[in-house]
Design a protein around this motif. Structure first.
Motif, PDB file in Angstrom:
ATOM      1  N   VAL A 137      24.598  27.447  12.143  1.00 54.56           N
ATOM      2  CA  VAL A 137      23.947  28.077  10.998  1.00 54.56           C
ATOM      3  C   VAL A 137      24.371  27.361   9.724  1.00 54.56           C
ATOM      4  CG1 VAL A 137      25.783  29.804  10.797  1.00 54.56           C
ATOM      5  CG2 VAL A 137      23.554  30.286   9.803  1.00 54.56           C
ATOM      6  N   ILE A 138      23.454  27.324   8.734  1.00 57.11           N
ATOM      7  CA  ILE A 138      23.687  26.635   7.466  1.00 57.11           C
ATOM      8  C   ILE A 138      23.750  27.675   6.350  1.00 57.11           C
ATOM      9  CG2 ILE A 138      22.777  24.940   5.832  1.00 57.11           C
ATOM     10  CD1 ILE A 138      21.200  23.742   8.282  1.00 57.11           C
ATOM     11  N   LEU A 139      24.857  27.696   5.627  1.00 52.21           N
ATOM     12  CA  LEU A 139      25.059  28.652   4.533  1.00 52.21           C
ATOM     13  C   LEU A 139      25.001  27.915   3.202  1.00 52.21           C
ATOM     14  CD1 LEU A 139      25.817  31.446   3.414  1.00 52.21           C
ATOM     15  CD2 LEU A 139      28.229  30.829   3.761  1.00 52.21           C
ATOM     16  N   GLU A 184      30.157  36.432   5.281  1.00 51.46           N
ATOM     17  CA  GLU A 184      30.872  35.856   6.422  1.00 51.46           C
ATOM     18  C   GLU A 184      30.572  36.628   7.702  1.00 51.46           C
ATOM     19  OE1 GLU A 184      32.581  32.942   6.516  1.00 51.46           O
ATOM     20  OE2 GLU A 184      31.767  32.769   4.478  1.00 51.46           O
ATOM     21  N   ALA A 185      30.447  37.941   7.598  1.00 48.13           N
ATOM     22  CA  ALA A 185      30.125  38.743   8.775  1.00 48.13           C
ATOM     23  C   ALA A 185      28.735  38.388   9.300  1.00 48.13           C
ATOM     24  CB  ALA A 185      30.213  40.223   8.432  1.00 48.13           C
ATOM     25  N   LEU A 186      27.764  38.190   8.379  1.00 53.69           N
ATOM     26  CA  LEU A 186      26.405  37.857   8.795  1.00 53.69           C
ATOM     27  C   LEU A 186      26.336  36.494   9.464  1.00 53.69           C
ATOM     28  CD1 LEU A 186      23.339  38.259   8.861  1.00 53.69           C
ATOM     29  CD2 LEU A 186      23.253  37.371   6.509  1.00 53.69           C
ATOM     30  N   VAL A 187      26.898  35.475   8.812  1.00 48.92           N
ATOM     31  CA  VAL A 187      26.783  34.128   9.393  1.00 48.92           C
ATOM     32  C   VAL A 187      27.605  34.003  10.670  1.00 48.92           C
ATOM     33  CG1 VAL A 187      26.159  32.996   7.227  1.00 48.92           C
ATOM     34  CG2 VAL A 187      28.574  33.191   7.852  1.00 48.92           C
ATOM     35  N   ALA A 188      28.684  34.761  10.795  1.00 47.55           N
ATOM     36  CA  ALA A 188      29.469  34.735  12.028  1.00 47.55           C
ATOM     37  C   ALA A 188      28.661  35.300  13.192  1.00 47.55           C
ATOM     38  CB  ALA A 188      30.766  35.528  11.851  1.00 47.55           C
TER      39      ALA A 188
END
Length: 307
Positions: A57-59, A225-229
């Motif tokens: 995933v790209i943040l 951080e919770a979402l991308v994790a």
């Protein structure tokens, strides 16, 4: 976490950890404003993450007080590259001198010179939509004008409740060139914003469906951080298949056509009597004063939020 290499790109930093590629706009002293390097840096970093098997995933985010405050108008004063060498853009449609000459009211305007420039900015921003891997934008502080052109290309937006999001230049001297507002918000809500130049708060963006999540500013990092994790925990091939399948519906809506039409109208908006008047006022009194005079009749200078 490995420290980002600050010398690798002119406008952003890039780092990878725990299946997450982190692209961070890095011109905080200028509100992360967009320059001619921004779309090139962004497209390169996105492609770098897209082909890296370690990335799921790209943040995308911004350092400093906000995500991105739009285009840096000082780029029209640039004449050479930062290291003093000859700028390869000299004489091209990306040369600020070429654009200044094309915006001279005393000359004939060539709309395709304008389009060639702006379409290349859009192409770089669109790398976020067309990447195989999911992209997430983390917005704080402000994501306005050209900053929304970037953010709306991401697959997911998460923001702080007090983030200012919108396109005030639609009041004069601008049309959102990427044409994504109706695709993201629907017809009436997009028109509600772009027929007034009003902005949303982050909380309103969540309520309107523009953002997937909004939260207090001091919780934004943890919630992001919770979402991308959770996204990163998915198998990579599943992420790619799901994004391709869902993008097919979005693209069938005519995103490419919307972007082309909006880019042409964005150029036209700078060559109307009102557009020339705004540019002239900005030269005489400064850009901040011209913006103040643009927004004060709406009663929302430095606010731009619908009631």
């Amino acid at each position: 976490m490995k420290a980002p290499d600050l010398s690798e790109y002119r406008t952003l930093t890039y780092e990878v950890d725990d299946r997450i590629a982190r692209i961070t706009f890095n011109r905080p002293e200028h509100g992360n404003a967009i320059t001619a390097d921004t779309p090139l840096d962004l497209a390169h970093a996105v492609e770098r993450a897209d082909v890296d098997p370690a990335v799921h995933v790209i943040l995308l985010s911004g350092r400093g007080k906000g995500f991105c405050g739009g285009y840096d108008l000082s780029i029209f004063a640039e004449r050479s590259s930062e290291d003093g060498s000859a700028d390869p853009r000299t004489g091209t449609v990306l040369d600020p001198t070429t654009q200044l000459e094309n915006h001279d009211p005393g000359r004939t305007w060539d709309p395709m010179v304008d389009y060639q420039m702006m379409s290349r900015f859009n192409r770089g921003f669109a790398s976020l939509l067309h990447a195989n891997k999911p992209t997430v934008a983390k917005l704080h502080g402000f994501a306005v004008a050209g900053g929304t052109d970037i953010a709306l290309h991401c697959d997911q937006i998460i923001c702080a409740d007090d983030t200012k999001i919108g396109y005030p230049p639609t009041r004069v001297w601008g049309v959102p060139a990427t044409g994504l507002w109706a695709h993201r918000l629907g017809d009436q809500r997009a028109k509600r914003l772009l027929l007034t130049g009003d902005c949303l708060t982050g909380k309103q963006a969540e309520e309107w469906g523009l953002a997937i999540e909004s939260c207090p500013a001091d919780e934004l990092d943890a919630r992001t951080e919770a979402l991308v994790a959770r996204i990163a925990a998915m198998p990579l091939n599943q992420l790619i298949m799901v994004k391709l399948a869902l993008n097919s519906a979005l693209l069938a809506q005519g995103v490419a056509t919307s972007g082309m039409v909006s880019t042409v109208f964005d150029g036209i908006s700078r060559h109307t009597p009102e557009g020339y008047g705004f540019a002239q006022r900005a030269m005489e009194a400064g850009f901040r004063e011209a913006v103040r005079e643009r927004d004060e009749p709406f009663g929302d200078h430095k606010q731009n939020r619908p009631s």
